[in-house]
Design a protein around this motif. Structure first.
Motif, short mmCIF file in Angstrom:
data_model
loop_
_atom_site.label_atom_id
_atom_site.label_comp_id
_atom_site.label_asym_id
_atom_site.label_seq_id
_atom_site.Cartn_x
_atom_site.Cartn_y
_atom_site.Cartn_z
N LEU A 126 0.86 -1.18 0.00
CA LEU A 126 0.00 0.00 0.00
C LEU A 126 0.89 1.23 0.00
O LEU A 126 1.61 1.49 0.96
CB LEU A 126 -0.91 0.00 1.23
N ALA A 127 0.88 1.98 -1.12
CA ALA A 127 1.70 3.18 -1.28
C ALA A 127 0.83 4.39 -0.99
O ALA A 127 -0.21 4.60 -1.63
CB ALA A 127 2.27 3.26 -2.69
N MET A 128 1.28 5.23 -0.02
CA MET A 128 0.47 6.35 0.44
C MET A 128 1.26 7.65 0.30
O MET A 128 1.99 8.06 1.21
CB MET A 128 0.03 6.10 1.90
N THR A 129 1.13 8.27 -0.85
CA THR A 129 1.83 9.52 -1.15
C THR A 129 0.94 10.70 -0.79
O THR A 129 -0.22 10.75 -1.23
CB THR A 129 2.20 9.58 -2.64
N PRO A 130 1.43 11.66 -0.01
CA PRO A 130 0.61 12.81 0.37
C PRO A 130 0.03 13.55 -0.84
O PRO A 130 0.72 13.76 -1.83
CB PRO A 130 1.59 13.70 1.15
N GLY A 131 -1.24 13.90 -0.74
CA GLY A 131 -1.92 14.63 -1.81
C GLY A 131 -2.38 13.77 -2.96
O GLY A 131 -3.01 14.28 -3.89
N GLU A 132 -2.09 12.46 -2.91
CA GLU A 132 -2.50 11.54 -3.97
C GLU A 132 -3.45 10.49 -3.39
O GLU A 132 -3.62 10.38 -2.18
CB GLU A 132 -1.27 10.84 -4.57
N ILE A 133 -4.06 9.71 -4.26
CA ILE A 133 -4.88 8.59 -3.82
C ILE A 133 -3.97 7.40 -3.55
O ILE A 133 -3.11 7.07 -4.38
CB ILE A 133 -5.94 8.25 -4.88
N ALA A 134 -4.11 6.78 -2.39
CA ALA A 134 -3.28 5.61 -2.06
C ALA A 134 -3.60 4.46 -3.01
O ALA A 134 -4.76 4.27 -3.41
CB ALA A 134 -3.52 5.19 -0.62
N ILE A 135 -2.57 3.72 -3.39
CA ILE A 135 -2.72 2.61 -4.32
C ILE A 135 -2.28 1.31 -3.65
O ILE A 135 -1.17 1.22 -3.13
CB ILE A 135 -1.89 2.83 -5.60
N MET A 136 -3.17 0.33 -3.67
CA MET A 136 -2.80 -1.01 -3.20
C MET A 136 -2.48 -1.87 -4.41
O MET A 136 -3.22 -1.88 -5.40
CB MET A 136 -3.92 -1.67 -2.39
N THR A 137 -1.36 -2.58 -4.34
CA THR A 137 -0.94 -3.48 -5.41
C THR A 137 -0.85 -4.90 -4.86
O THR A 137 -0.16 -5.14 -3.87
CB THR A 137 0.42 -3.07 -5.99
N CYS A 138 -1.56 -5.81 -5.48
CA CYS A 138 -1.52 -7.22 -5.10
C CYS A 138 -0.67 -7.98 -6.12
O CYS A 138 -0.92 -7.91 -7.33
CB CYS A 138 -2.93 -7.81 -5.07
N THR A 139 0.36 -8.65 -5.62
CA THR A 139 1.25 -9.45 -6.46
C THR A 139 0.91 -10.91 -6.23
O THR A 139 1.03 -11.42 -5.11
CB THR A 139 2.72 -9.17 -6.10
N LEU A 140 0.48 -11.59 -7.30
CA LEU A 140 -0.20 -12.88 -7.15
C LEU A 140 0.53 -14.00 -7.88
O LEU A 140 1.32 -13.77 -8.80
CB LEU A 140 -1.62 -12.76 -7.71
N SER A 141 0.24 -15.21 -7.47
CA SER A 141 0.66 -16.41 -8.20
C SER A 141 -0.55 -17.33 -8.29
O SER A 141 -1.49 -17.23 -7.48
CB SER A 141 1.81 -17.12 -7.49
N GLY A 142 -0.56 -18.20 -9.28
CA GLY A 142 -1.69 -19.10 -9.45
C GLY A 142 -1.40 -20.14 -10.51
O GLY A 142 -0.31 -20.18 -11.10
#
Length: 308
Positions: A126-142
């Motif tokens: 979860l990247a939380m940069t001030p003044g921006e919308i936080a972005i969650m990135t899911c790194t997956l395997s399957g």
């Protein structure tokens, strides 16, 4: 998904590769004869999305108003975040805490074709940069289970296309020092679920996945304070169990008949593993760049994400 990531602004990135058994070179020379096919593997599989609540309108409100869409719930569960109703701590909402990863299945559509991928498990950041919308990135395997030619379905994005996610501003950030408010210039919280690949003759591809461990870390540059000049160093050399939590609330908790977009994070009992004294961006204000980990004395207590 996040329009700034993935294929055609979808937030989804995926790539495939062949797993095979090499045949060896042509007799008497070095010409490659290729390999015997064993499996189609999904080698890259990530999904990034803006962090926000379900964006739907509340009722009273009640905890169920903040339960996220099924796809997001399944994705978070596959990355080891389990959701449940919360009537307190922090407030009425839907609260996700660390748990063993759960299995998920997804269908990936791409230019008239589709893959069904099963046994999906992964990690998140979860990247939380001030003044921006936080972005969650899911790194997956399957495991690639099926492939077919198919028409792309009609999608209804509902509130996702009309209600904005909250930005990382005015979030009342605190870490220790009697919850004194002090901000960060950047913050990334990440959970790595160590997933082992185990040979298994019962599997259609001869392998299964199993979780071996979980570690939630954070990296941030946070403003120092005159109230406690050596706070960060004291946490670095601490010889007792850490007790200071990083807290922030992004957006405003929804009242009756309001869009549920806000959320709260708490990275608990942070152990500082490394820090570098510095400053806040281009200013002269003192700050520390910190690498740490979230800890707890009971399972699943090291972090929570709550939609409010």
């Amino acid at each position: 998904g996040d329009a700034a990531a993935g294929i055609v602004e979808s937030g989804l990135s995926h790539a495939f590769e062949r797993r095979g058994r090499e045949k060896g070179s042509v007799s008497g020379g070095f010409t490659d004869q290729g390999s015997e096919f064993l499996e189609e593997m999904i080698s890259t599989f990530t999904f990034a999305f803006p962090m926000a609540g379900p964006r739907t309108l509340t009722t009273t409100p009640a905890a169920a108003d903040f339960d996220h869409q099924k796809g997001i719930n399944d994705l978070l569960a596959a990355c080891g975040l389990e959701g449940a109703a919360s009537v307190s701590n922090p407030t009425v909402g839907w609260k996700y805490t660390p748990a063993n990863v759960a299995l998920a299945t997804a269908k990936i559509f791409d230019s008239g074709t589709a893959w069904v991928v099963r046994d999906i498990r992964g990690s998140w950041s979860l990247a939380m940069t001030p003044g921006e919308i936080a972005i969650m990135t899911c790194t997956l395997s399957g495991i690639v289970d099926e492939f077919e030619t198919v028409s792309f379905p009609t999608l209804d994005y509902e509130e996702q296309e009309s209600v904005n996610a909250p930005s990382v501003s005015g979030v009342s950030p605190s870490w220790g020092i009697s919850d004194e408010e002090r901000g960060w210039t950047d913050l990334t919280i990440a959970c790595v679920n160590d997933i082992a690949e185990i040979p298994d003759s019962a599997s259609s591809v001869g392998k299964v996945f199993d979780q071996r461990s979980r570690l939630i870390t954070l990296e941030m540059n946070m403003r120092d304070t005159d109230t406690d000049l050596d706070f960060t160093r004291s946490e670095l050399v601490r010889t007792t169990t850490p007790t200071e939590d990083l807290k922030a609330t992004i957006g405003t908790a929804a009242g009756a008949s309001e869009a549920a977009v806000a959320y709260q994070i708490e990275a608990s009992n942070i152990q500082v593993d490394a820090y570098t004294p510095g400053k806040m961006g281009e200013s002269t204000k003192a700050a520390s760049t910190i690498t740490g980990r979230c800890t707890g004395t009971t399972d699943g207590s090291e972090f929570f994400l709550a939609f409010l």
